[in-house]
Design a protein around this motif. Structure first.
Motif, PDB file in Angstrom:
ATOM      1  N   GLU A   1       1.494  14.264  -9.353  1.00  0.00           N
ATOM      2  CA  GLU A   1       1.961  15.645  -9.255  1.00  0.00           C
ATOM      3  C   GLU A   1       2.890  16.016 -10.401  1.00  0.00           C
ATOM      4  OE1 GLU A   1       0.757  17.759  -6.915  1.00  0.00           O
ATOM      5  OE2 GLU A   1       1.834  19.304  -8.055  1.00  0.00           O
TER       6      GLU A   1
ATOM      7  N   ALA B   1       1.093   4.129  -2.852  1.00  0.00           N
ATOM      8  CA  ALA B   1       0.747   5.506  -2.482  1.00  0.00           C
ATOM      9  C   ALA B   1       1.825   6.482  -2.927  1.00  0.00           C
ATOM     10  CB  ALA B   1       0.536   5.594  -0.964  1.00  0.00           C
ATOM     11  N   VAL B   2       3.083   6.100  -2.732  1.00  0.00           N
ATOM     12  CA  VAL B   2       4.183   6.996  -3.113  1.00  0.00           C
ATOM     13  C   VAL B   2       4.230   7.167  -4.623  1.00  0.00           C
ATOM     14  CG1 VAL B   2       6.703   7.239  -3.162  1.00  0.00           C
ATOM     15  CG2 VAL B   2       5.547   6.497  -1.059  1.00  0.00           C
TER      16      VAL B   2
ATOM     17  N   ALA C   1       3.187  16.425  -1.871  1.00  0.00           N
ATOM     18  CA  ALA C   1       2.181  15.406  -2.182  1.00  0.00           C
ATOM     19  C   ALA C   1       2.620  14.040  -1.686  1.00  0.00           C
ATOM     20  CB  ALA C   1       1.934  15.373  -3.694  1.00  0.00           C
ATOM     21  N   VAL C   2       3.880  13.717  -1.900  1.00  0.00           N
ATOM     22  CA  VAL C   2       4.341  12.388  -1.521  1.00  0.00           C
ATOM     23  C   VAL C   2       4.464  12.272  -0.001  1.00  0.00           C
ATOM     24  CG1 VAL C   2       6.846  12.743  -1.688  1.00  0.00           C
ATOM     25  CG2 VAL C   2       5.868  10.535  -2.288  1.00  0.00           C
TER      26      VAL C   2
ATOM     27  N   ALA D   1       1.348   9.366  -5.858  1.00  0.00           N
ATOM     28  CA  ALA D   1       1.508  10.780  -5.500  1.00  0.00           C
ATOM     29  C   ALA D   1       2.517  11.448  -6.421  1.00  0.00           C
ATOM     30  CB  ALA D   1       1.944  10.902  -4.038  1.00  0.00           C
TER      31      ALA D   1
ATOM     32  N   GLU E   1      -0.408   9.463   5.251  1.00  0.00           N
ATOM     33  CA  GLU E   1      -1.738   8.871   5.095  1.00  0.00           C
ATOM     34  C   GLU E   1      -1.686   7.337   5.043  1.00  0.00           C
ATOM     35  OE1 GLU E   1      -4.798   9.974   4.894  1.00  0.00           O
ATOM     36  OE2 GLU E   1      -5.749   8.136   4.133  1.00  0.00           O
ATOM     37  N   ALA E   2      -0.642   6.818   4.374  1.00  0.00           N
ATOM     38  CA  ALA E   2      -0.541   5.362   4.214  1.00  0.00           C
ATOM     39  C   ALA E   2       0.062   4.687   5.442  1.00  0.00           C
ATOM     40  CB  ALA E   2       0.280   5.027   2.975  1.00  0.00           C
TER      41      ALA E   2
ATOM     42  N   ARG F   1       0.830  -1.204   0.000  1.00  0.00           N
ATOM     43  CA  ARG F   1       0.000   0.000   0.000  1.00  0.00           C
ATOM     44  C   ARG F   1       0.871   1.263   0.000  1.00  0.00           C
ATOM     45  NH1 ARG F   1      -3.627   0.793   5.233  1.00  0.00           N
ATOM     46  NH2 ARG F   1      -1.484   0.794   5.973  1.00  0.00           N
TER      47      ARG F   1
ATOM     48  N   ALA G   1       1.125  11.595   1.280  1.00  0.00           N
ATOM     49  CA  ALA G   1       0.736  10.220   0.950  1.00  0.00           C
ATOM     50  C   ALA G   1       1.368   9.220   1.911  1.00  0.00           C
ATOM     51  CB  ALA G   1       1.122   9.899  -0.495  1.00  0.00           C
TER      52      ALA G   1
END
Lengths: 543, 543
Positions: B440, B432-433, B482-483, B436, B489-490, B428, B486
């Motif tokens: 972007e 996610a990375v 952004a990353v 992101a 969040e992950a 995951r 992410a």
């Protein structure tokens, strides 16, 4: 748990007449003048918490989870050090909490901390109650009262992740229950300190516990990959990865914090596959120095066994190197116990060496590891003296505290203390502790073993037996002060695995220095501004 | 060290025309409109520190150790992240320190901290200057000026204890010098991050570094057994034993503190015997998922090799799995590099399996370890694809930052970032990375490898290549934001081994939560009440 002793009364032990006679002849031990107090005769302070506060506590956890009976209060008084037991045997219940409160969730713990902050109620987080350093003996000064926050209701295994090999537990799970719950998944923690039968996972974390199998499974702080902590200032959720470079490792600030910063309400622990076989054997070395060098070689070269313990000449002679025995052993030299856990070799192993077993996903097979360790021990002068039957080891490994009760009743003071240092410093540390004990106590038996090894150093664990004088608590406190000063002076740490509590507080302050103490005080005052959590434990008083 | 790039100019690399064409065709990379600034054209702020304060600094360390030349100031400006280099290439020297100050002893460091506290001078502890997270970019606001505290004069090996296997170093020793000094004793640290050529031991500790050989030698925080730290509020002396139960492990609070609590002036480090042999080989897996499962099996079962790195499909295809090569590799599947260090097998080993080598005090012989690892990798689907010549590996392992300079000059932004998590969470986190970054940056090349494994999880290290737009710094900052979001969040950690600095500060605050931040602020305000140490780094602003 016995209220003025250790463990299951059914397992209590009697001293053979031969031992009693030896104690009398060698150390002058005589039966104490007065019989031990009964539960009914213990002097308890009146309950200081007023009724409205007791009701407020009940409002958080439910009335049935606020206990104020004599038995409940006595069973939550202090811990299990020898002075703790001597005080209880003398009927001194002056440190009893006003009430025992059992929260049922993280949210209830957090709510209790808020309530107790507002109402200035001191809170002693209580797991197994097995502290031997005064870790449960909070100060009452300035508080409306003291509660024992018993975490026994938080006793669930929450989840098991067999891919990451991580299990999440609540803090009140006792070690045997944790092993039973994990065994259903074919897993184990492998954390087996002497307090195993009663101690809880939260207590292991809060006190930086280290078990008898630390050579194979690591210390408890090695096992903790995540923590949830309730503090009076809010919650902490730590551990998003096994390791990280994201600032200081705050897990390591909570591990060893002994309840003064917050209450651990969840632990994510590294688990391992439960081994199929266990094997213990004894080795003899000519001297403690020779045996220490052998343990150092094992620690620095590898591979390690799971259990590695070396008794000095005195401990070997008295027979405590065989923990299952209390007979004087009369063994010469120094005995070591070496334990292995793992999987048997297969036919393929025999043909291919250990690589064959690795193929089957079982790591280094037990016989290959044993053979490798044996060669190092033999190279360093060790002589194998036979296997220890597994049941003998299992029976003996937790027996010392039961034996202590019998010795206390016979009029002997018996206590343990421990330290750790780097290999090059250990001989000096060993001498310093022995000299301090003998200097203060006079005729005594001082024994020692190494039970935890690292590449750069090891622990030293001492057991001392002496005759009780008229005030055995004061007698031991003098000895303890002398030996603590000696450890600080010799450069060792004041404790390798017992913790700080109240008993090591001043020596700990000397060990980390005024700037180290300032760090702890800064964190304490930020997380627990009212100072309700375990007041008087770990952090030295400044006011 | 190049002032607007990496490393020794003699080792700089050119991109083959084939690569330039590919970058243009695939990613739209075009040469930047303006040429890079020269050292003379960099815009430096005037020296803010008034002459009396410069003289006061010289009064502590001697006039010859207070440097204010253009070159000295530029070489101590920021670190070596891609935005750092882009800013320097654009001639932006706005973060330059007013002066570079080189103390010659612990006492001079302590005196400087007192002086700078009194005079409100911000202090940036400076080791190798290799931070890639803005760890050297202090805030000027509210200060009379900023100095770089270059620890380069504190470059001695103080002592070696071959019994405890502990060496004491000053903090300014660069990694290659540390290895050279230890090699004279037959010892090694085994810490080899990509910054190896320039980074210092103090920097490794302050930033919780982790090297390419972490599977065999551990992280740098595993190697630190003792620290001396000068703080504005006094000295800290930590580490009396390898491990202790004496409260929280305060070493772990200083490790990763990135100079905001104090300046490390001495380190006691665990060392090992230098191995006689090194061997590197490649393995191929069908997919990143299959290869990850194999690495997990190795990490959980053992035994571990010294180097263990698995490239994903993209990194393998581009050829970065062979760090010595910048040619498009076109390799299918996923390549892993597995490295071993140790001792050869003897005749006795062959007869007895690995136990024979153990007898000679050399641990598991390299061939036996290699064979065991190979069996796990093969069982998990791996296919051996040949040895990597040692010199090829040695040449390639530090080459990426040189390659980056060539890519930046060609108009490509190339940057790395990394995270870590538990095994079950890695897929995951990986997705996610990637999402992101691609979301972007649009058309880009995102590659990943696993380079550090633990029983419960692993790190993910990403390299991204994209075409520079008109404002490549702002372009990257958007992608980085952004990353980072992410990753938070992950559930991953914001950094496994790069550190926090300024660039990860906000994500770090999200990771440890407000109570975690409160702990850091409490320690900071107690140890550094004037806030002079690396202001703006690690700890989020609150005011």
């Amino acid at each position: 748990m016995r209220w003025a002793g250790w463990g299951d009364p059914a397992k209590s032990r009697e001293l053979p007449d031969q031992v009693l006679k030896l104690l009398h002849d060698l150390l002058g031990v005589r039966p104490p003048p007065a019989p031990a107090a009964t539960l009914e005769s213990v002097e308890l302070p009146p309950i200081a918490l007023p009724e409205p506060l007791l009701r407020a506590l009940a409002g958080v956890v439910g009335e049935e989870h606020v206990l104020t009976s004599r038995a409940d209060r006595v069973l939550h008084t202090r811990g299990k050090s020898t002075p703790d037991l001597l005080r209880m045997r003398a009927g001194d219940g002056s440190d009893a909490p006003d009430a025992v409160v059992l929260p049922g969730s993280h949210e209830e713990v957090a709510a209790l901390l808020r309530l107790c902050t507002t109402e200035r109620i001191a809170v002693v987080p209580f797991g197994g109650g097995t502290s031997v350093v005064g870790g449960l003996q909070a100060s009452r000064a300035g508080f409306a009262g003291v509660i024992a926050l018993d975490l026994g209701r938080l006793d669930r295994l929450r989840s098991v992740d067999t891919e990451s090999m991580v299990a999440e537990f609540e803090p009140g799970v006792r070690a045997p229950d944790a092993e039973r719950l994990l065994a259903a998944h074919g897993l184990t923690l492998g954390h087996v300190p002497q307090s195993f039968e009663y101690a809880t996972l939260g207590g292991f974390a809060a006190a930086r516990s280290s078990g008898q199998a630390s050579a194979g499974y690591g210390r408890f702080d090695d096992m903790v990959v995540g923590l949830t902590v309730a503090t009076p200032s809010g919650d902490l959720e730590l551990g998003r990865a096994p390791k990280s470079a994201a600032g200081p490792d705050l897990r390591q600030l909570l591990l060893g914090s002994e309840g003064v910063f917050g209450v651990i309400t969840s632990l994510r622990l590294r688990v391992r596959r439960a081994p199929a076989e266990r094997l213990y054997e004894r080795w003899r070395f000519a001297s403690f120095a020779e045996g220490s060098a052998a343990l150092r070689a094992i620690a620095q070269e590898g591979p390690l066994p799971v259990v590695l313990r070396l008794s000095d000449e005195n401990e070997t002679m008295v027979g405590l190197a065989k923990p299952e025995s209390i007979e004087p052993g009369g063994e010469a030299g120094c005995l070591a116990i070496v334990g292995y856990e793992g999987w048997p070799a297969t036919g393929r192993d025999v043909a291919d060496g250990w690589a064959g077993a690795v193929e089957a996903g079982r790591g280094i097979p037990l016989p290959a590891r044993r053979e490798a360790v044996a060669r190092v021990l033999a190279r360093m002068g060790g002589e194998p003296v036979g296997e220890v039957p597994g049941e003998e080891w299992e029976r003996g490994r937790f027996s010392a505290p039961y034996l202590r009760d019998a010795l206390l009743a016979a009029g002997a003071t018996v206590e343990t203390l421990e330290t750790a240092g780097f290999w090059a410093d250990l001989p000096r540390l060993y001498d310093a502790v022995r000299l301090a004990l003998l200097g203060e106590l006079g005729s005594s038996l001082v024994m020692c073993h190494i039970s935890h090894v690292y590449e750069t150093g090891a622990s030293l664990y001492f057991t001392v037996v002496t005759a009780q004088d008229d005030d055995p608590v004061a007698q031991w406190e003098r000895a303890k002060a002398a030996v603590s000063a000696a450890i600080v002076e010799a450069g060792g740490t004041i404790t390798h695995h017992h913790g700080v509590g109240r008993d090591h507080r001043d020596a700990y302050a000397a060990e980390i220095g005024p700037v180290g103490v300032a760090i702890l005080e800064a964190v304490k005052s930020r997380l627990d501004p009212a100072g309700i959590l375990n007041p008087g434990v770990l952090i030295p008083w400044t006011g």
